[in-house]
Each structure stands twice: as C-alpha cells, then as structure tokens.
Enzyme design. Structure first.
Site, PDB file in Angstrom:
ATOM      1  CB  SER A 239       7.239  -1.700   2.651  1.00  0.00           C
ATOM      2  OG  SER A 239       7.980  -0.905   2.174  1.00  0.00           O
ATOM      3  CB  SER A 277       5.932   2.674   5.851  1.00  0.00           C
ATOM      4  OG  SER A 277       5.431   1.457   5.775  1.00  0.00           O
ATOM      5  CG  ASP A 279       2.231   1.658   5.014  1.00  0.00           C
ATOM      6  OD1 ASP A 279       2.970   0.524   5.229  1.00  0.00           O
ATOM      7  OD2 ASP A 279       2.584   2.655   5.443  1.00  0.00           O
TER       8      ASP A 279
END
Length: 347
Positions: A239, A277, A279
């Site tokens: 992340s 992830s 983001d």
C-alpha cells in the site's frame, strides 16, 4: 544495522538522484508548507514488533475550522478511514494519522477522544477522523495491534514544524517498498502560480510493490547485490498513502486533482499498482484567503507534486535500515553506495 556508509542524512536531492527545474523548500519537507506540523510515535520491540503512528496536523484544524481537502483512490484495497466524507464535503476536520492496518481502528478511536477533549470541541456531536494505514505484517506482529491511545497522543502532542524524521519511524516503522526496507519519506518544492510564490510538500507512507526506478532505470535487489532470508510479500501487494499539502489557495475540486497526481507520481519510482495495493492520495490547502488559482495555472503545482512525491519515496528508502522482523523475516536496507555506482554506470 546500517544500510550504507554514505554521509549520514544524505537525501535524494543532495545525492543527485532526482532532477527537475523546481527547487526544494528550506527543509525539503512537507513542513515547509506554513501551518503543517508532523509528529511520530514508534513502537519498536524487536524482532516481534515494528510499528507506530505518524500525525500530520494542519494548523488548528477542528470541526469549526475545517481545512479544504481532496481525495483520490488509485486502488482501493485499503482502509482509509474518513475518506468518503472528504470526497463528499471537500474538507478535513481532524489531524490526519498514518499507522498499521489492524491498528487503524484503535488509532481512529483515540483521535476522536483527543479531539473531544479540546475546548473548541465541547459541543461536537459528530466528527470525521481521518486515518490511513499500510500493512506492516511482514515485519511486525500485526495481530497484536500494538498502536493505541498512548502512541496517538504522543504523536499528536509531539507534532512540530521543522525537520521531519524519515525511514523506520512512526507509521513507517515496519514497512517496505520495491523490495527494500522503506517507511516514511517527505520532500517539498517551491512553485509560482499566477505570479505568486507557493510551496507544495509531500509526506509518503511507502509500502508497495514493483521494481525500483531511479532516473528512468530499474534496479532490483539482485542488481544491487542484496538478498534476504525469506521472500517478502508478492511484488503486487502493499500500500501507499500520500499526503500533499500546499499553501496555494485551492478549492476541494482542485485539491482532488492534486491528489490524483500524487498517486500518478508513484509510477516514477516503479510502483506496481497491484491488486492487493491500497494506493491513496490526500491533498489539503492551508491557503491564507488569497483569491483562488485558475485551473489553467495549476501546471507548475502539478509538476511540483510529481517531483516531491518521487523524492519522498526515495528519501523513505534512503533513510530506512535493514530490519529483522517477526518469524525471521528480513527486509534489506537500500545499499546506497552501490545504487549510486550503478546509476553512474548507466549514465
């Protein structure tokens, strides 16, 4: 364990690892933006626990004194508490905290308690705490949820203007990015908008997959002669939370545009933007009431965001050190001298 014999404190701008026509602010940190304070609280009980929390405090933010803000989710595999109200109303009304995934909910509760104790919140009946998180479970016992109210209060009460600690500190203590130990990083750039000087700064909680890129060239751990005792999580996992602040007088819609660029900037350093992830970008303004900036004049600010975020990620890697974590997991620090040599070799 140190990761290099380079001069202590050297950062990406000083080492020539980033280029561009915009100069950093005096501290080359998000605290170059007037009104921004940053504090860290670190929980370090090796090898089992490497965690913490970082607080970013814009001025005297409160429900009665919200700060204009914008939000962007590049990939929503995460838990950014309070994000929907930012997107809906275009403001934040609390400090912004960054911590470990499973501690995020304790941190949010502690932030609410801290806010409600303030004299200016005596009549508050609703509050939107803003807490971002990254998963530090590769190096830390994440299930123990080691970050709670004492750490939150320490980070908030210790928030200061001035230099910002980077690497294995606060919410970045147990994180890794691009195959190396990473953590917190920051940078700033000075820009001119409609003839007026402004500053834009980035604070990055770096914990994402991909392959490190410097100056457009890729460098794997193997390229730099680095190994580890056990494989880190798959390269697509991780992340990154990016916080951008500026003193330019932008509205919420414009700040959402800035937040998008903060996530786009991660591509410069090789982010994989994988399935697992989270983001996220958050942008806020401490503008002083000057007339707003026309959309057509924002390009220098966008450029500053791209440059500052790129350097902030590199600074998080440069400052971090090799860390032995839970279950024998290891993330190596970036071997800076080898990297510099390889960068020179590749021109």
């Amino acid at each position: 364990m140190p990761n290099t014999d380079r001069e202590a404190g050297a950062r990406a701008w000083e080492l020539g690892l980033v280029r561009g026509g915009l100069a950093p602010g005096p501290l080359n940190a998000i605290t170059d933006v007037p009104g921004i304070r940053v504090g860290h609280s670190t929980v370090h009980r090796p090898p089992e626990v490497h965690s913490g929390v970082t607080a970013l405090v814009p001025g005297e933010v409160a429900p009665g004194r919200p700060v204009p803000a914008g939000f962007f989710s590049g990939n929503g595999y995460g838990k950014l508490i309070g994000s929907t109200q930012i997107a809906e109303l275009g403001v934040i009304e609390t400090p912004l905290l960054l911590t470990s995934t499973l501690s995020a909910f304790r941190v949010a509760d502690a932030l609410v308690s801290w806010m409600l104790e303030r004299p200016d919140c005596r009549e508050t009946l609703s509050l939107n705490p803003v807490v971002g998180e990254c998963n530090d479970g590769f190096l830390s016992d994440i299930r123990s949820r080691p970050v709670g109210e004492p750490e939150v209060r320490a980070a908030l009460e210790g928030a200061r203007c001035g230099p910002v600690a980077e690497g294995c500190v606060g919410g970045g203590t147990g994180l890794g990015a691009l195959g190396f130990k990473a953590g917190m990083g920051t940078a700033s750039r000075q820009v001119t908008l409609d003839g007026q000087p402004s500053t834009v700064g980035a604070l990055v909680q770096a914990n994402f997959g991909g392959v490190l890129r410097v100056g457009g060239r890729s460098f794997t751990p193997a390229d730099l002669g680095v190994g580890q005792r056990r494989e880190p999580p798959a390269t697509e996992d991780g992340s990154c939370v990016v916080v951008v602040a500026t003193d330019a007088p932008l509205d919420a819609r414009q700040l959402a545009r800035v937040a998008r660029r903060s996530v786009f900037a991660l591509a410069r350093v090789g982010a994989g933007y994988g399935h697992g992830s989270g983001d996220y970008g958050i942008a806020l303004s401490t503008g002083d009431g000057r007339p707003g900036v026309a959309d057509g004049s924002l390009n220098p600010l966008f450029e500053g965001v791209l440059d500052a975020v790129e350097e902030a990620v590199l600074n998080s890697l440069l400052a971090a050190t090799t860390t032995l974590g839970v279950r024998g997991h290891v993330l190596p620090g970036l071997p800076v001298d080898r990297l510099l040599a390889r960068v020179r070799e590749r021109g």
